[in-house]
Design a protein around this motif. Structure first.
Motif, PDB file in Angstrom:
ATOM      1  N   LEU A  12       0.754  -1.144   0.099  1.00 38.23           N
ATOM      2  CA  LEU A  12       0.384   0.107  -0.161  1.00 38.23           C
ATOM      3  C   LEU A  12       0.889   1.671  -0.132  1.00 38.23           C
ATOM      4  O   LEU A  12       0.110   2.225  -0.038  1.00 38.23           O
ATOM      5  CB  LEU A  12      -0.933   0.381   1.640  1.00 38.23           C
ATOM      6  CG  LEU A  12      -2.204  -0.607   1.163  1.00 38.23           C
ATOM      7  CD1 LEU A  12      -2.613  -1.104   2.758  1.00 38.23           C
ATOM      8  CD2 LEU A  12      -2.314  -1.009   0.157  1.00 38.23           C
ATOM      9  N   GLY A  13       2.408   0.774  -0.046  1.00 41.62           N
ATOM     10  CA  GLY A  13       3.321   2.479   0.041  1.00 41.62           C
ATOM     11  C   GLY A  13       3.610   2.724  -1.064  1.00 41.62           C
ATOM     12  O   GLY A  13       4.450   3.356  -1.104  1.00 41.62           O
ATOM     13  N   ASP A  14       2.899   2.743  -2.462  1.00 42.13           N
ATOM     14  CA  ASP A  14       3.480   2.731  -2.601  1.00 42.13           C
ATOM     15  C   ASP A  14       1.884   4.154  -4.042  1.00 42.13           C
ATOM     16  O   ASP A  14       0.998   3.343  -3.975  1.00 42.13           O
ATOM     17  CB  ASP A  14       3.831   1.974  -4.493  1.00 42.13           C
ATOM     18  CG  ASP A  14       4.518   2.301  -5.925  1.00 42.13           C
ATOM     19  OD1 ASP A  14       5.482   2.952  -5.923  1.00 42.13           O
ATOM     20  OD2 ASP A  14       2.955   2.647  -6.978  1.00 42.13           O
ATOM     21  N   GLU A  15       1.884   5.243  -4.888  1.00 41.44           N
ATOM     22  CA  GLU A  15       0.786   5.453  -5.655  1.00 41.44           C
ATOM     23  C   GLU A  15       0.354   5.310  -6.135  1.00 41.44           C
ATOM     24  O   GLU A  15      -0.598   5.045  -6.677  1.00 41.44           O
ATOM     25  CB  GLU A  15       1.252   7.331  -5.776  1.00 41.44           C
ATOM     26  CG  GLU A  15       0.185   7.877  -5.998  1.00 41.44           C
ATOM     27  CD  GLU A  15       0.514   9.296  -6.619  1.00 41.44           C
ATOM     28  OE1 GLU A  15       0.436  10.114  -6.905  1.00 41.44           O
ATOM     29  OE2 GLU A  15       2.378   9.954  -6.858  1.00 41.44           O
ATOM     30  N   THR A  16       1.675   4.538  -7.569  1.00 39.18           N
ATOM     31  CA  THR A  16       1.043   4.006  -8.035  1.00 39.18           C
ATOM     32  C   THR A  16      -0.156   2.508  -7.793  1.00 39.18           C
ATOM     33  O   THR A  16      -1.351   2.666  -8.238  1.00 39.18           O
ATOM     34  CB  THR A  16       2.033   3.501  -9.515  1.00 39.18           C
ATOM     35  OG1 THR A  16       2.629   4.178  -9.665  1.00 39.18           O
ATOM     36  CG2 THR A  16       1.391   2.426 -10.859  1.00 39.18           C
TER      37      THR A  16
END
Length: 106
Positions: A12-16
């Motif tokens: 969940l730690g990535d914008e994409t």
């Protein structure tokens, strides 16, 4: 057990990846659709989808030459909704859907 939770939260730690999840909270998509939705090349999208599958967030099924991705189950779907991930899409793509979740809170 903790390793699976670490994978989940790292995913969940990535914008994409959050953008991909926001679209999948509406309905299933073919892997080929995410390049245009995220403005990323297919190789990058494939890597992000793999991370989400390995984290236990997504599932997929092959339909001919296409691979269709969806949220793994209703519990995961409700958790992602409760985290506000549905509203992460670019502002021009936001749509508001109401979905009833039945998470056991005992």
């Amino acid at each position: 057990m903790i390793d699976s939770k670490v994978k989940f939260f790292k995913a969940l730690g990535d914008e994409t990846r959050l953008t991909i999840l926001s679209y999948l909270l509406e309905h299933s998509y073919c892997a080929c659709d995410f390049s245009s939705l995220t403005k990323k090349d297919q190789i990058t999208v494939s890597k992000h989808l793999k991370v989400l599958v390995e984290a236990g967030i997504l599932k997929y099924e092959k339909q001919g030459r296409n691979i269709i991705y969806s949220i793994k189950n209703e519990e995961t779907n409700c958790l992602l909704l409760s985290l506000g991930i549905r509203d992460i899409k670019p502002c021009c793509d936001k749509q508001h859907f109401s979905r009833v979740c039945s998470i056991d809170k005992t």
